[in-house]
Design a protein around this motif. Structure first.
Motif, PDB file in Angstrom:
ATOM      1  N   ASP A  84       0.633  -1.393  -0.124  1.00 58.86           N
ATOM      2  CA  ASP A  84       0.057   0.112   0.219  1.00 58.86           C
ATOM      3  C   ASP A  84       1.058   0.868  -0.094  1.00 58.86           C
ATOM      4  O   ASP A  84       1.619   1.309  -0.541  1.00 58.86           O
ATOM      5  CB  ASP A  84      -0.972  -0.396   1.197  1.00 58.86           C
ATOM      6  N   GLU A  85       0.402   2.438   0.552  1.00 57.50           N
ATOM      7  CA  GLU A  85       1.507   3.235  -0.281  1.00 57.50           C
ATOM      8  C   GLU A  85       2.455   3.545   1.198  1.00 57.50           C
ATOM      9  O   GLU A  85       3.461   3.944   0.708  1.00 57.50           O
ATOM     10  CB  GLU A  85       0.495   4.687   0.708  1.00 57.50           C
TER      11      GLU A  85
ATOM     12  N   ASP B 284       2.563  -0.790  -7.106  1.00 54.54           N
ATOM     13  CA  ASP B 284       1.996  -0.860  -6.034  1.00 54.54           C
ATOM     14  C   ASP B 284       1.172   0.926  -6.635  1.00 54.54           C
ATOM     15  O   ASP B 284       2.073   1.653  -7.709  1.00 54.54           O
ATOM     16  CB  ASP B 284       2.876   0.397  -5.331  1.00 54.54           C
TER      17      ASP B 284
ATOM     18  N   SER C 103      -0.358   3.202  -5.671  1.00 49.17           N
ATOM     19  CA  SER C 103      -0.305   4.481  -4.681  1.00 49.17           C
ATOM     20  C   SER C 103       1.308   5.096  -5.446  1.00 49.17           C
ATOM     21  O   SER C 103       1.369   6.258  -5.212  1.00 49.17           O
ATOM     22  CB  SER C 103       0.096   4.287  -3.946  1.00 49.17           C
TER      23      SER C 103
ATOM     24  N   VAL D 123      -4.169  -4.997  -0.903  1.00 49.94           N
ATOM     25  CA  VAL D 123      -4.319  -4.338  -0.003  1.00 49.94           C
ATOM     26  C   VAL D 123      -5.702  -3.257  -0.595  1.00 49.94           C
ATOM     27  O   VAL D 123      -5.214  -2.808  -1.925  1.00 49.94           O
ATOM     28  CB  VAL D 123      -3.350  -3.130   0.408  1.00 49.94           C
TER      29      VAL D 123
END
Length: 265
Positions: free
Chosen positions: A42-43, A240, A242, A83
């Protein structure tokens, strides 16, 4: 040339011109002892998934934050995870048992506690190996295997991608092209994650390769548009989302216990 700065052109079929300029370059790696099965991201964090455990690490320095152990809860084979809005959805199966049974196990990534489940029971499509979400739908990879791990006379050719609505109602499904099922054999499709431009990136069980696919304009077979040599050894992967303006791939290298981060351009 080492994988530290791996830069290699995407190998294409003649019809795969939409990926003609793509390359992959490893930009970072983390030493993680339990990097054996899959990765989620996630981020701010990445999550190493290893059969019965999930470990949460900081992206900045690879520091371990906390771990979850599902051994006492009967979790034996988490295959991968994604996620979404603070929840991790993990593909769970009873591999290598027969008949194949699967579920989606859900975790709160803030507390790293188990938060829910969706059971497929004896899944008609096979063993659930990966899950992702795109355009509001669930996309799930179901594996079949060769040899002693084959189920009811089925082999790797039965491996499929299945699309579900938000309530887990099946909508559509596709099979993998023959050249990929041959590469997967005797294992199967282990990982998958949607990138940009409608490209689905998939992995096998062992090969240091990333397969780029698209949904077909007609028919039932996914379109293989190219193969990227990559600093991974198959298994579960994660894009990813993010990372704005970039396509970053998180993967694992089991032989060296590494989590790798690569940019796809």
């Amino acid at each position: 040339m080492t994988f530290l700065r791996l830069i290699t052109h995407l190998v294409l079929f003649a019809y795969g011109s939409e990926c003609a300029a793509q390359t992959i370059s490893e930009i970072r790696k983390y030493q993680v002892t339990e990097a054996k099965q899959a990765i989620a991201v996630d981020e701010k964090f990445f999550y190493v998934i290893n059969n019965s455990t999930i470990s949460k690490y900081e992206k900045t320095d690879g520091k371990l934050i906390t771990s979850w152990d599902g051994t006492k809860e009967g979790i034996k084979h988490l295959n991968s995870g994604v996620v979404i809005k603070g929840k991790m959805y993990c593909a769970n199966s009873n591999y290598p048992e027969i008949p194949m049974a699967s579920s989606v196990e859900i975790f709160d990534v803030n507390t790293m506690q188990h938060a829910g489940t969706h059971s497929f029971g004896i899944a008609q499509h096979g063993s659930l190996t990966w899950i992702d979400q795109k355009d509001g739908f669930w996309w799930i990879g179901f594996a079949h295997y060769a040899g002693k791990e084959a189920s009811e006379g089925r082999d790797v050719r039965w491996t499929s991608l299945v699309k579900y609505d938000p309530e887990w109602r099946e909508l559509e499904s596709w099979v993998f092209p023959k050249n990929l099922t041959e590469l997967f054999t005797p294992k199967s499709n282990s990982g998958g994650s949607w990138g940009n431009g409608g490209i689905l990136y998939c992995t096998g069980h062992d090969r240091a390769e990333l397969y780029a696919l698209k949904l077909p304009k007609s028919g039932y077979t996914l379109e293989h548009i190219g193969t990227l040599p990559a600093p991974i050894e198959g298994q579960g992967i994660a894009i990813d989302h993010s990372a704005k303006g970039k396509v970053l791939l998180y993967g694992i290298n089991r032989a060296t216990n590494m989590v790798t981060v690569s940019e796809i351009k």
